[in-house]
Scaffold this active site. Structure first.
Site, short mmCIF file in Angstrom:
data_model
loop_
_atom_site.label_atom_id
_atom_site.label_comp_id
_atom_site.label_asym_id
_atom_site.label_seq_id
_atom_site.Cartn_x
_atom_site.Cartn_y
_atom_site.Cartn_z
CG ASP A 199 -1.70 1.00 1.31
OD1 ASP A 199 -2.22 1.70 0.54
OD2 ASP A 199 -1.66 1.92 2.53
CG ASP A 392 -1.08 2.32 6.73
OD1 ASP A 392 -1.35 3.43 7.33
OD2 ASP A 392 -1.59 2.17 5.57
CG ASP A 396 -4.34 -1.43 3.37
OD1 ASP A 396 -4.54 -1.20 2.33
OD2 ASP A 396 -3.44 -0.36 3.91
#
Length: 494
Positions: A199, A392, A396
């Protein structure tokens, strides 16, 4: 409560209760500082050697120790859900969830033990008739002695002890650096990773945006930021926090009054309604999906862009710049040098994503993604080797759970629960360290398996032939076990 301070057990404290912390005290519960300033020792949890300064609004994790000062904090988790409790749960899982190597040794021992006992019986009772003249000629004593030597040599202690120890030592070394690994099976899988998917915001970048530019010919910069900050005031997204900070800097006397009823649109932005107005703040897809009139987007600057619409009419956009995390480039270089493929998935725009991917040297990237699209792309990568996903945030969590190895950076709650590996602090360099520890632990496990089996087979053959005595047998059992254990301890180096 009520201005009265009293000492109670941590288990009696409820979420939202205020607690007072003084110099020398260990934080018992995850909490948020509401007043005071102090330095805290975080080494027990994050592995950081230098004390960290905390102040109003900062997060304290259970296990931190106050070095000086006095803090008042508000409990954000009960004792059973604190950072220390989560670490304890991970340790329990690590001891029960075995790696493929450990499962191989367990299955191997179930077959290996009866086989060597049967072979020892054949050596003692059958070979005297084949190579000597049977029991009467004294052959039984010779072959019985060789059978006992064979049994001593064949003891699988070296494998049963040293292979799990290599993984436990690796998990221990990782925890000293603030890396929590759920089990030895995860450590083994991480070592076999072929691709790392990242990400962007909050993982590779700091997630702290600076306002660089406002492009609007319909609102002044001050009014634009005021509308955008009001629209996103209830969101915890890093962009929303940055807009709030920009508004506070431009208009310190104007507080976000909360007159809007806000709803977050996953992967798109925010819709805020009041009795007279409707605000939309988010990406270009949000503007198109809501059929905003006069929507034009011709900004070619690098950065994250947030568009604003008021009552169905486009008002312009703001350019926000995000900084790369320290050590992110070195971490990517280290993974690529190890033969790892790198991929970045982000909901940010193509220009900002391309700039980050180019600066870090990431192999491929996809921009403008919704959480479900990230999951679809992750699914597409699975099957081409072991895939690790690094994220994080809550958005996600699904990808962290679906990946072969989910790695959460500085994550709390849902994301941390879904991950197989949790890096407690935000130091992205710990990812390279975790991968290195996993490779070393797996390599040492294979060294022990190869050395133990190889040496035992050679000495067993010599024992059956009468060329290896009891001292060679003792070395093959105790000596080889000791050497393998000493080798396994190497995995515990930080």
């Amino acid at each position: 409560k009520g201005g009265i301070c009293k000492q109670v057990l941590a288990s009696e404290v409820k979420i939202g209760d205020e607690i007072e912390l003084r110099a020398g005290m260990r934080v018992a519960l995850d909490s948020e500082v509401i007043s005071g300033k102090a330095f805290v020792d975080t080494s027990a949890i994050t592995g950081e050697s230098l004390p960290r300064e905390v102040k109003n609004g900062d997060i304290l994790l259970a296990g931190f120790v106050l070095k000086d000062g006095t803090l008042r904090a508000k409990a954000s988790a009960c004792e059973s859900e604190s950072a220390l409790a989560r670490i304890s749960k991970l340790v329990e899982l690590a001891s029960t969830n075995k790696s493929p190597h450990e499962r191989f040794i367990s299955r191997f021992a179930r077959v290996y033990t009866p086989v060597v006992v049967i072979l020892a019986g054949l050596i003692a009772f059958i070979l005297p008739f084949i190579f000597d003249e049977g029991f009467a000629a004294g052959g039984f004593e010779v072959w019985a002695n060789r059978a006992l030597i064979f049994l001593v040599i064949s003891c699988p202690c070296a494998l049963v002890i040293s292979v799990p120890l290599a993984f436990f030592a690796g998990i221990g070394a990782a925890s000293k650096s603030g890396i929590l690994i759920r089990s030895s099976a995860v450590l083994s899988t991480l070592a076999r990773s072929k691709s790392f998917i990242f990400d962007k915001t909050g993982t590779l970048t700091k997630g702290v945006f600076n306002l660089n530019l406002v492009c609007s010919d319909k609102l002044s910069d001050k009014d634009f930021i005021a509308h955008a900050a009001h629209a996103t005031s209830s969101s915890n997204h890093p962009v929303a926090k940055s807009l709030g900070a920009a508004h506070a800097k431009m208009q310190p006397d104007c507080k976000l009054c909360g007159k809007y009823e806000c709803s977050e649109l996953s992967g798109l932005g925010v819709r805020a309604k009041s009795s007279s107005d409707e605000l939309l703040a988010g990406n270009a897809k949000l503007m198109r999906d809501c059929s905003i009139s006069d929507f034009e987007y011709n900004c070619w600057h690098e950065g994250s862009i947030i568009h604003l619409a008021l009552n169905g009419r486009y008002k312009g956009h703001a350019l926000l710049g995000d900084e790369l995390k320290s050590g992110a480039k070195e971490m990517i270089e280290g993974l690529k040098n190890a033969g790892i493929n790198t991929l970045m998935l982000t909901g940010d725009n193509e220009i900002a994503a391309k700039a980050v991917a180019k600066e870090l040297g990431i192999d491929r990237f996809y921009a403008g993604l919704l959480p479900e699209q990230k999951l679809e792309l992750l699914e597409r990568e699975l099957g081409g080797g072991v895939v690790a996903f690094v994220g994080d945030g809550i958005n996600d969590a699904a990808a962290l759970a679906r990946a072969d190895v989910g790695i959460a950076i500085n994550a709390q709650d849902v994301a941390a629960s879904a991950a197989d590996v949790v890096i407690i602090n935000s130091d992205i360099r710990a990812l390279s360290k975790a991968f290195g520890i996993a490779k070393r632990s797996r390599g040492i496990a294979w060294e022990n398996i190869t050395f133990a089996l190889g040496s035992k087979i050679v000495i067993m053959v010599l024992g059956v032939l009468g060329l290896a005595g009891i001292w060679a047998a003792v070395f093959a059992d105790v000596g080889v076990s000791l050497l393998c254990v000493l080798n396994a301890i190497r995995a515990g180096r930080k």
